[in-house]
Design an enzyme around this catalytic site. Structure first.
Site, PDB file in Angstrom:
ATOM      1  N   GLY A   1     -28.043 -58.076 -15.012  1.00 44.65           N
ATOM      2  CA  GLY A   1     -29.081 -57.950 -13.995  1.00 44.65           C
ATOM      3  C   GLY A   1     -28.650 -57.274 -12.706  1.00 44.65           C
ATOM      4  N   SER A   2     -27.571 -56.488 -12.735  1.00 43.57           N
ATOM      5  CA  SER A   2     -27.182 -55.844 -11.468  1.00 43.57           C
ATOM      6  C   SER A   2     -28.219 -54.808 -11.038  1.00 43.57           C
ATOM      7  CB  SER A   2     -25.782 -55.232 -11.555  1.00 43.57           C
ATOM      8  OG  SER A   2     -25.777 -54.106 -12.382  1.00 43.57           O
TER       9      SER A   2
ATOM     10  N   LEU B   1     -38.534 -50.323 -27.098  1.00 42.32           N
ATOM     11  CA  LEU B   1     -39.961 -50.624 -26.926  1.00 42.32           C
ATOM     12  C   LEU B   1     -40.744 -50.003 -28.071  1.00 42.32           C
ATOM     13  CD1 LEU B   1     -40.829 -50.061 -23.171  1.00 42.32           C
ATOM     14  CD2 LEU B   1     -40.385 -52.194 -24.367  1.00 42.32           C
TER      15      LEU B   1
ATOM     16  N   ASN C   1     -36.465 -45.875 -17.506  1.00 43.49           N
ATOM     17  CA  ASN C   1     -35.256 -46.468 -18.076  1.00 43.49           C
ATOM     18  C   ASN C   1     -34.047 -45.885 -17.356  1.00 43.49           C
ATOM     19  OD1 ASN C   1     -33.579 -47.880 -19.944  1.00 43.49           O
ATOM     20  ND2 ASN C   1     -33.266 -45.968 -21.071  1.00 43.49           N
TER      21      ASN C   1
ATOM     22  N   HIS D   1     -30.013 -44.956 -18.014  1.00 41.54           N
ATOM     23  CA  HIS D   1     -29.074 -44.763 -19.121  1.00 41.54           C
ATOM     24  C   HIS D   1     -27.721 -44.301 -18.557  1.00 41.54           C
ATOM     25  CE1 HIS D   1     -27.949 -44.050 -23.276  1.00 41.54           C
ATOM     26  NE2 HIS D   1     -27.373 -42.934 -22.864  1.00 41.54           N
TER      27      HIS D   1
ATOM     28  N   GLU E   1     -25.585 -46.291 -10.648  1.00 41.20           N
ATOM     29  CA  GLU E   1     -26.882 -46.619 -11.257  1.00 41.20           C
ATOM     30  C   GLU E   1     -27.813 -47.256 -10.234  1.00 41.20           C
ATOM     31  OE1 GLU E   1     -26.612 -48.960 -14.812  1.00 41.20           O
ATOM     32  OE2 GLU E   1     -25.154 -47.631 -15.716  1.00 41.20           O
TER      33      GLU E   1
HETATM   34  C1  GRF Z   1     -26.570 -50.507 -17.415  1.00 35.33           C
HETATM   35  O1  GRF Z   1     -25.324 -49.952 -17.671  1.00 35.33           O
HETATM   36  C2  GRF Z   1     -27.670 -49.563 -17.824  1.00 35.33           C
HETATM   37  O2  GRF Z   1     -27.309 -48.229 -17.700  1.00 35.33           O
HETATM   38  C3  GRF Z   1     -27.867 -49.905 -19.278  1.00 35.33           C
HETATM   39  O3  GRF Z   1     -27.696 -51.307 -19.332  1.00 35.33           O
HETATM   40  C4  GRF Z   1     -26.831 -51.732 -18.274  1.00 35.33           C
HETATM   41  C5  GRF Z   1     -27.513 -52.840 -17.529  1.00 35.33           C
HETATM   42  O4  GRF Z   1     -26.676 -53.430 -16.580  1.00 35.33           O
HETATM   43  N1  GRF Z   1     -29.154 -49.457 -19.736  1.00 35.33           N
HETATM   44  P1  GRF Z   1     -27.197 -54.585 -15.613  1.00 35.33           P
HETATM   45  O5  GRF Z   1     -27.680 -55.726 -16.493  1.00 35.33           O
HETATM   46  O6  GRF Z   1     -28.297 -54.022 -14.793  1.00 35.33           O
HETATM   47  O7  GRF Z   1     -26.010 -54.975 -14.788  1.00 35.33           O
END
Ligand code: GRF
Length: 208
Positions: A14-15, A101, A115, A117, A182
């Site tokens: 959940g970061s 999905l 999304n 990635h 991200e």
């Molecule tokens: C991230 O690396 C994202 O790119 C991928 O899943 C991971 C989720 O990380 N789709 P978090 O749970 O948000 O920390």
């Protein structure tokens, strides 16, 4: 204009959920509210993050949709769709959501699902993108926020950020450094979508 209703779908740490929630709180993402989290794992750490922040959440456990070890996609999708309709999202953000999905969900919310990635799409689609980049001996990788379409990890790209791969990098170190990027990329992409929506409303107002 009413606040944009954002729903986040996540399965893990959940970061990215935390980053988006904080960006909305700090108004880095303007005129938006996080109206719910949907998680498919009963014990995912992201649920605790939602609890701490007072974000309403629901769990649609994918384990409950298994018969003899086989995942029953159709009834799961219907349950998810029902919950999404109840939440009336303007935007749905997949943030480490580990299920694909289904066609109907994507069709119901065209252009409204994003999304994130961990690669520079279109490179390294699918699982273990960081490992794929290391195995391909790339000198850089990155992350991409894109709109979700029926085709996996495709769709309009909203934000991409690059990161140099160091000779000593492992999948774990790369994943760790990428997560920080991200969080910035997702915030920028959601901000862009919200501003586009505000512009659209303004254009329509001027036309009428
Ligand atoms: C991230 O690396 C994202 O790119 C991928 O899943 C991971 C989720 O990380 N789709 P978090 O749970 O948000 O920390």
């Amino acid at each position: 204009m009413a606040l944009r209703r954002i729903v986040i779908l996540a399965s893990g740490q959940g970061s990215n959920f935390v980053a988006l929630t904080e960006a909305v709180q700090k108004k880095e993402i303007p005129r938006a509210e996080i109206v719910g989290l949907i998680c498919n794992k009963e014990k995912a750490p992201v649920l605790e993050e939602a609890r701490k922040r007072g974000v309403p959440f629901s769990v649609i456990s994918s384990d409950r949709f298994r018969e003899n070890g086989v995942f029953c996609r159709q009834p799961y999708e219907q349950a998810l769709l029902q919950e999404l309709r109840r939440l009336k999202p303007d935007l749905i953000c997949l943030a480490g959501y580990l299920l694909l999905l289904g066609e109907e969900v994507i069709r119901t919310f065209p252009g409204k699902i994003l999304n994130i990635h961990p690669s520079l799409l279109p490179k390294f689609k699918g699982l273990h993108a960081q490992k794929q980049a290391l195995q391909a001996q790339e000198r850089e990788t990155g992350c991409t926020v894109h709109e979700v379409t029926q085709e996996l990890d495709s769709g309009r790209i909203l934000c991409q950020k690059r990161l140099a791969i160091l000779p000593e990098d492992t999948e774990a170190t790369l994943t760790h450094r990428l997560k920080k990027l991200e969080h910035q990329a997702y915030t920028e992409a959601v901000r862009k979508k919200c501003l586009e929506a505000i512009d659209e409303v303004e254009e329509n107002r001027q036309k009428s």
